[in-house]
Write a protein that holds these residues in place. Structure first.
Motif, PDB file in Angstrom:
ATOM      1  N   GLY A   1      -6.211 -13.461  -5.171  1.00 54.27           N
ATOM      2  CA  GLY A   1      -6.876 -12.073  -5.652  1.00 54.27           C
ATOM      3  C   GLY A   1      -6.562 -10.945  -5.116  1.00 54.27           C
ATOM      4  O   GLY A   1      -7.194  -9.795  -5.004  1.00 54.27           O
ATOM      5  N   LEU A   2      -5.527 -11.015  -3.603  1.00 56.09           N
ATOM      6  CA  LEU A   2      -5.529  -9.778  -3.587  1.00 56.09           C
ATOM      7  C   LEU A   2      -4.114  -9.355  -4.272  1.00 56.09           C
ATOM      8  O   LEU A   2      -3.968  -7.952  -3.557  1.00 56.09           O
ATOM      9  CB  LEU A   2      -5.047  -9.463  -1.751  1.00 56.09           C
ATOM     10  CG  LEU A   2      -6.501 -10.105  -1.309  1.00 56.09           C
ATOM     11  CD1 LEU A   2      -6.018 -10.185   0.160  1.00 56.09           C
ATOM     12  CD2 LEU A   2      -7.851  -9.072  -1.496  1.00 56.09           C
ATOM     13  N   VAL A   3      -2.988  -9.451  -4.351  1.00 54.52           N
ATOM     14  CA  VAL A   3      -1.959  -9.455  -4.928  1.00 54.52           C
ATOM     15  C   VAL A   3      -1.233  -9.969  -6.780  1.00 54.52           C
ATOM     16  O   VAL A   3      -1.777 -11.739  -6.477  1.00 54.52           O
ATOM     17  CB  VAL A   3      -0.158  -9.052  -4.251  1.00 54.52           C
ATOM     18  CG1 VAL A   3       0.669  -9.332  -4.731  1.00 54.52           C
ATOM     19  CG2 VAL A   3      -0.192  -9.166  -2.485  1.00 54.52           C
ATOM     20  N   GLN A   4      -1.058  -9.257  -7.318  1.00 52.57           N
ATOM     21  CA  GLN A   4      -0.431  -9.613  -8.393  1.00 52.57           C
ATOM     22  C   GLN A   4       0.640  -8.879  -8.688  1.00 52.57           C
ATOM     23  O   GLN A   4       1.436  -9.080  -8.575  1.00 52.57           O
ATOM     24  CB  GLN A   4      -1.239  -7.918  -9.643  1.00 52.57           C
ATOM     25  CG  GLN A   4      -1.191  -8.226 -10.866  1.00 52.57           C
ATOM     26  CD  GLN A   4      -0.877  -6.841 -11.905  1.00 52.57           C
ATOM     27  OE1 GLN A   4      -2.140  -6.204 -11.306  1.00 52.57           O
ATOM     28  NE2 GLN A   4      -0.640  -7.434 -13.160  1.00 52.57           N
TER      29      GLN A   4
ATOM     30  N   THR B   1      -3.496  -5.871  -5.777  1.00 51.84           N
ATOM     31  CA  THR B   1      -4.578  -5.769  -6.811  1.00 51.84           C
ATOM     32  C   THR B   1      -5.726  -4.496  -6.416  1.00 51.84           C
ATOM     33  O   THR B   1      -5.489  -3.953  -5.565  1.00 51.84           O
ATOM     34  CB  THR B   1      -5.593  -7.069  -6.978  1.00 51.84           C
ATOM     35  OG1 THR B   1      -6.336  -7.774  -6.368  1.00 51.84           O
ATOM     36  CG2 THR B   1      -4.680  -8.082  -8.122  1.00 51.84           C
ATOM     37  N   ASP B   2      -7.345  -4.352  -7.593  1.00 54.74           N
ATOM     38  CA  ASP B   2      -7.849  -3.383  -7.225  1.00 54.74           C
ATOM     39  C   ASP B   2      -8.631  -4.227  -5.678  1.00 54.74           C
ATOM     40  O   ASP B   2      -9.049  -3.033  -5.104  1.00 54.74           O
ATOM     41  CB  ASP B   2      -8.725  -3.374  -8.446  1.00 54.74           C
ATOM     42  CG  ASP B   2      -8.619  -2.615  -9.725  1.00 54.74           C
ATOM     43  OD1 ASP B   2      -7.503  -1.708  -9.554  1.00 54.74           O
ATOM     44  OD2 ASP B   2      -8.961  -2.959 -10.556  1.00 54.74           O
ATOM     45  N   GLU B   3      -8.511  -5.686  -5.910  1.00 51.75           N
ATOM     46  CA  GLU B   3      -9.807  -5.834  -4.857  1.00 51.75           C
ATOM     47  C   GLU B   3      -8.455  -5.894  -3.736  1.00 51.75           C
ATOM     48  O   GLU B   3      -8.296  -5.180  -2.226  1.00 51.75           O
ATOM     49  CB  GLU B   3     -10.166  -7.575  -4.918  1.00 51.75           C
ATOM     50  CG  GLU B   3     -10.584  -8.011  -3.750  1.00 51.75           C
ATOM     51  CD  GLU B   3     -12.031  -8.156  -3.659  1.00 51.75           C
ATOM     52  OE1 GLU B   3     -12.623  -7.885  -2.647  1.00 51.75           O
ATOM     53  OE2 GLU B   3     -12.552  -7.257  -4.646  1.00 51.75           O
TER      54      GLU B   3
ATOM     55  N   LEU C   1       0.804  -1.316  -0.157  1.00 54.66           N
ATOM     56  CA  LEU C   1      -0.454  -0.200   0.341  1.00 54.66           C
ATOM     57  C   LEU C   1       0.833   0.880  -0.133  1.00 54.66           C
ATOM     58  O   LEU C   1       0.441   2.981  -0.864  1.00 54.66           O
ATOM     59  CB  LEU C   1      -0.878  -0.103   1.684  1.00 54.66           C
ATOM     60  CG  LEU C   1      -2.046  -0.590   1.073  1.00 54.66           C
ATOM     61  CD1 LEU C   1      -2.757  -1.092   2.125  1.00 54.66           C
ATOM     62  CD2 LEU C   1      -2.999  -0.041   0.453  1.00 54.66           C
ATOM     63  N   THR C   2       2.208   0.974   0.660  1.00 48.18           N
ATOM     64  CA  THR C   2       2.399   2.448   1.112  1.00 48.18           C
ATOM     65  C   THR C   2       3.924   2.663  -0.495  1.00 48.18           C
ATOM     66  O   THR C   2       3.902   3.535  -0.416  1.00 48.18           O
ATOM     67  CB  THR C   2       3.904   2.180   1.784  1.00 48.18           C
ATOM     68  OG1 THR C   2       4.212   1.386   2.610  1.00 48.18           O
ATOM     69  CG2 THR C   2       3.083   2.364   3.331  1.00 48.18           C
ATOM     70  N   GLU C   3       4.519   1.680  -0.678  1.00 56.02           N
ATOM     71  CA  GLU C   3       5.109   1.073  -1.490  1.00 56.02           C
ATOM     72  C   GLU C   3       5.178   1.203  -3.105  1.00 56.02           C
ATOM     73  O   GLU C   3       5.589   1.616  -4.041  1.00 56.02           O
ATOM     74  CB  GLU C   3       6.290  -0.282  -1.754  1.00 56.02           C
ATOM     75  CG  GLU C   3       7.247   0.611  -0.086  1.00 56.02           C
ATOM     76  CD  GLU C   3       7.739   1.589   0.491  1.00 56.02           C
ATOM     77  OE1 GLU C   3       8.087   2.111  -1.562  1.00 56.02           O
ATOM     78  OE2 GLU C   3       7.830   2.388   0.817  1.00 56.02           O
ATOM     79  N   GLU C   4       3.836   0.646  -3.395  1.00 55.99           N
ATOM     80  CA  GLU C   4       2.706   0.674  -4.642  1.00 55.99           C
ATOM     81  C   GLU C   4       3.327  -0.889  -5.270  1.00 55.99           C
ATOM     82  O   GLU C   4       2.702  -1.584  -5.549  1.00 55.99           O
ATOM     83  CB  GLU C   4       3.524   1.797  -5.458  1.00 55.99           C
ATOM     84  CG  GLU C   4       2.636   2.890  -5.709  1.00 55.99           C
ATOM     85  CD  GLU C   4       0.517   2.681  -6.244  1.00 55.99           C
ATOM     86  OE1 GLU C   4      -0.118   1.751  -6.809  1.00 55.99           O
ATOM     87  OE2 GLU C   4       0.020   3.500  -4.951  1.00 55.99           O
TER      88      GLU C   4
ATOM     89  N   GLU D   1      -7.104  -1.130   2.429  1.00 55.23           N
ATOM     90  CA  GLU D   1      -6.219   0.021   2.790  1.00 55.23           C
ATOM     91  C   GLU D   1      -7.173   0.674   4.002  1.00 55.23           C
ATOM     92  O   GLU D   1      -6.386   0.674   4.738  1.00 55.23           O
ATOM     93  CB  GLU D   1      -5.803   1.088   1.911  1.00 55.23           C
ATOM     94  CG  GLU D   1      -5.915   2.445   2.447  1.00 55.23           C
ATOM     95  CD  GLU D   1      -5.387   3.230   0.632  1.00 55.23           C
ATOM     96  OE1 GLU D   1      -4.984   4.021   1.311  1.00 55.23           O
ATOM     97  OE2 GLU D   1      -5.587   3.229   0.446  1.00 55.23           O
ATOM     98  N   PRO D   2      -8.294   0.612   3.585  1.00 56.76           N
ATOM     99  CA  PRO D   2      -8.874   2.049   5.086  1.00 56.76           C
ATOM    100  C   PRO D   2      -8.665   0.336   6.516  1.00 56.76           C
ATOM    101  O   PRO D   2      -8.630   0.407   7.830  1.00 56.76           O
ATOM    102  CB  PRO D   2     -10.830   1.226   5.036  1.00 56.76           C
ATOM    103  CG  PRO D   2     -10.464   1.317   3.259  1.00 56.76           C
ATOM    104  CD  PRO D   2      -9.511   0.758   3.160  1.00 56.76           C
ATOM    105  N   VAL D   3      -8.568  -0.926   6.599  1.00 60.28           N
ATOM    106  CA  VAL D   3      -8.740  -2.278   7.369  1.00 60.28           C
ATOM    107  C   VAL D   3      -7.405  -2.127   7.685  1.00 60.28           C
ATOM    108  O   VAL D   3      -7.108  -1.645   8.612  1.00 60.28           O
ATOM    109  CB  VAL D   3      -8.782  -3.380   6.910  1.00 60.28           C
ATOM    110  CG1 VAL D   3      -8.892  -4.429   7.736  1.00 60.28           C
ATOM    111  CG2 VAL D   3     -10.511  -3.611   6.123  1.00 60.28           C
TER     112      VAL D   3
END
Length: 115
Positions: free
Chosen positions: A70-73, A89-91, A37-40, A96-98
């Motif tokens: 399906g959380l990481v590509q 991934t988009d999913e 999330l922080t590094e893209e 992010e809020p969690v």
């Protein structure tokens, strides 16, 4: 021994919490998701450097599970040596809020324990 993974979560209230924890639970998945999330985009060895206590085997297994869910590509570039990049991934981005809430709670908890 592997943990039991449910195919569906059609049980009583609270099973969706169990479903979420099955996806992001454990010692490393939340941290991997936070770093992505922080590094893209991160390469495998960049993740290893950011998580010095994780073994190569554990990082590989956690990334495979996150990819399977399906959380990481994972993107493999046909170069020599091969370059492999990981991104959410988009999913995965919907977490992010969690993940941010977990970090905020952890920051508060650690600060209060230090007093």
């Amino acid at each position: 021994m592997g943990r039991t993974r449910h195919e569906t979560f059609t049980c009583a209230a609270g099973c969706t919490v169990e479903a979420t924890l099955n996806l992001i639970g454990g010692k490393w998945k939340g941290v991997i998701l936070y770093r992505l999330l922080t590094e893209e985009v991160l390469r495998f060895n960049e993740l290893r450097r950011l998580l010095p206590s994780i073994t190569q085997r554990m990082l590989t297994n956690q990334l495979r599970e996150l990819e399977k869910d399906g959380l990481v590509q994972r993107t493999i570039y046909p170069e020599v040596p091969p370059r492999v990049e990981y991104r959410l991934t988009d999913e995965g981005r919907t977490l992010e809020p969690v993940i941010s809430a977990l970090k905020a709670w952890g920051d508060r908890y650690v600060a209060n324990r230090a007093d």
